[in-house]
Design an enzyme around this catalytic site. Structure first.
Site, PDB file in Angstrom:
ATOM      1  N   GLY A 200     -21.490 -39.760  13.189  1.00 53.95           N
ATOM      2  CA  GLY A 200     -21.655 -38.113  12.387  1.00 53.95           C
ATOM      3  C   GLY A 200     -19.785 -37.585  11.297  1.00 53.95           C
ATOM      4  O   GLY A 200     -20.394 -36.742  10.486  1.00 53.95           O
ATOM      5  N   ASN A 201     -18.892 -38.846  11.366  1.00 55.16           N
ATOM      6  CA  ASN A 201     -18.337 -38.772  10.336  1.00 55.16           C
ATOM      7  C   ASN A 201     -18.722 -39.168   9.290  1.00 55.16           C
ATOM      8  O   ASN A 201     -17.598 -39.043   8.258  1.00 55.16           O
ATOM      9  CB  ASN A 201     -16.914 -38.874  10.786  1.00 55.16           C
ATOM     10  CG  ASN A 201     -17.421 -40.668  11.765  1.00 55.16           C
ATOM     11  OD1 ASN A 201     -18.150 -41.508  11.715  1.00 55.16           O
ATOM     12  ND2 ASN A 201     -16.546 -40.913  12.682  1.00 55.16           N
TER      13      ASN A 201
ATOM     14  N   LYS B  87     -21.979 -33.544  25.480  1.00 54.41           N
ATOM     15  CA  LYS B  87     -22.377 -33.997  24.657  1.00 54.41           C
ATOM     16  C   LYS B  87     -21.303 -32.857  23.619  1.00 54.41           C
ATOM     17  O   LYS B  87     -21.843 -31.686  23.466  1.00 54.41           O
ATOM     18  CB  LYS B  87     -23.542 -33.714  24.186  1.00 54.41           C
ATOM     19  CG  LYS B  87     -23.964 -34.366  22.389  1.00 54.41           C
ATOM     20  CD  LYS B  87     -23.378 -36.149  22.440  1.00 54.41           C
ATOM     21  CE  LYS B  87     -23.707 -35.993  20.848  1.00 54.41           C
ATOM     22  NZ  LYS B  87     -23.651 -37.545  20.914  1.00 54.41           N
TER      23      LYS B  87
ATOM     24  N   LYS C 166     -27.302 -39.631  19.592  1.00 55.53           N
ATOM     25  CA  LYS C 166     -27.710 -39.850  18.676  1.00 55.53           C
ATOM     26  C   LYS C 166     -28.623 -42.000  18.927  1.00 55.53           C
ATOM     27  O   LYS C 166     -28.586 -42.322  18.730  1.00 55.53           O
ATOM     28  CB  LYS C 166     -27.690 -40.128  16.909  1.00 55.53           C
ATOM     29  CG  LYS C 166     -26.506 -40.405  17.015  1.00 55.53           C
ATOM     30  CD  LYS C 166     -25.592 -40.233  15.660  1.00 55.53           C
ATOM     31  CE  LYS C 166     -24.335 -41.369  15.262  1.00 55.53           C
ATOM     32  NZ  LYS C 166     -23.357 -41.547  16.119  1.00 55.53           N
TER      33      LYS C 166
ATOM     34  N   LYS D 158     -21.711 -45.078  22.494  1.00 58.12           N
ATOM     35  CA  LYS D 158     -22.150 -46.696  21.767  1.00 58.12           C
ATOM     36  C   LYS D 158     -21.765 -47.589  21.931  1.00 58.12           C
ATOM     37  O   LYS D 158     -23.079 -48.674  22.317  1.00 58.12           O
ATOM     38  CB  LYS D 158     -21.083 -46.306  20.206  1.00 58.12           C
ATOM     39  CG  LYS D 158     -20.453 -45.004  19.164  1.00 58.12           C
ATOM     40  CD  LYS D 158     -19.703 -44.932  18.958  1.00 58.12           C
ATOM     41  CE  LYS D 158     -20.245 -43.845  17.800  1.00 58.12           C
ATOM     42  NZ  LYS D 158     -19.961 -43.000  18.329  1.00 58.12           N
TER      43      LYS D 158
END
Length: 311
Positions: free
Chosen positions: A9-10, A122, A206, A264
């Site tokens: 997202g960054n 989340k 995601k 991740k």
């Protein structure tokens, strides 16, 4: 190779940056410079985060006095998929003249009995200091938790089961199309008693969706591209070290933060364990070097890359 990329997202909205469209479009343009180079050499599928954008639109919806009640998270997830997908679609088309690019709004199946619905974890939306986060939580009925030195809203994050549109994505990739899909993990849906799809108030991780989709599409490599050059062992301690090449077994022996690096690591481990292929976590602007084995944290069954089975 067939490569799937999960953008952090960054890459779209950096910490402390105002969530206006102009800033995000500029960030997308920067990201696409790297992605276009990958698309020139490989079959490419792109997924992306949407946590900050979901948070912004959810807050706007909650505070809009013209609405009888706020838009649900699945609808806001679809909104952000379309918005970010449009930005990426246009930037990729400009960077890859003559190449077919498709941005899709996709749905991701989840289980109605997933325990995540009873334990929101989340992160979505902007970061706040503790006082402001607790004030917003009281005002809007949110659940908030610390995210590093800041605080953020948290929502349920059920485990993805399948991207509903997987067959269509596979068809497009085989025809040479660069596909942007499963943004934000996809719109969370479940089937009712009649087998019909219905949206769910949740946000899917995601990276876990990308891992699942990478397996379903028989990708050779799965890259999670963010703002860190490598995964760190003993993060935040004097013994902190970078991990260059590793295996799922070695990574699973290390404890990582549940709200950031943990998902991740879980996503890349699942992909490598299931397929025997390569996954990696690293910086967006080093994507080409990562595929060459010269950057990032590379995860394979034997901690070596390249693998003759994927090249």
């Amino acid at each position: 190779m067939r490569v799937i990329v999960a953008l952090g997202g960054n890459a779209l909205l950096q910490r402390g940056q105002k969530p206006d469209a102009e800033s995000q479009i500029a960030n997308v343009s920067v990201a696409v410079k790297t992605l276009a180079k990958l698309a020139e050499k490989h079959e490419l599928i792109i997924t992306h985060g949407n946590g900050p954008q979901v948070g912004v639109l959810a807050l706007e919806s909650t505070s809009d006095q013209n609405l009888t009640k706020p838009y649900p998270l699945d609808t806001i997830g679809a909104e952000t998929q379309g918005m970010i997908g449009y930005w990426m679609l246009q930037a990729l088309q400009n960077a890859l003249p003559g190449r077919q690019v498709l941005a899709m709004v996709t749905q991701t199946l989840v289980s109605a009995v997933d325990p995540a619905f009873g334990n929101p974890t989340k992160f979505v939306g902007q970061v706040y200091d503790q006082d402001e986060a607790e004030k917003l939580a009281e005002e809007y009925g949110w659940t908030v938790k610390p995210d590093g030195q800041y605080w953020r809203r948290v929502v349920p994050s059920p485990t993805p089961q399948r991207v509903v549109e997987t067959r269509l994505i596979r068809k497009m990739v085989r025809e040479g199309v660069v596909v942007v899909s499963a943004g934000g993990g996809g719109v969370p849906v479940m089937r009712d008693a009649q087998g019909r799809l219905a949206g769910v108030e949740a946000v899917i991780d995601k990276d876990l969706t990308a891992s699942m989709l990478a397996e379903a599409l028989e990708c050779d490599a799965f890259l999670i591209l963010t703002d860190v050059p490598r995964v760190l062992r003993d993060f935040g301690t004097p013994q902190q070290t970078e991990i260059a090449h590793t295996t799922p077994h070695e990574l699973r022996a290390i404890e990582f933060p549940a709200g950031s690096m943990g998902p991740k690591v879980e996503a890349v481990c699942r992909f490598v364990e299931t397929t025997g292929d390569m996954a990696a976590i690293g910086k967006l602007d080093q994507a080409e070097q990562i595929l060459e084995g010269a950057a990032g944290t590379i995860i394979t069954p034997n901690a070596r890359w390249p693998l003759t089975s994927t090249l």
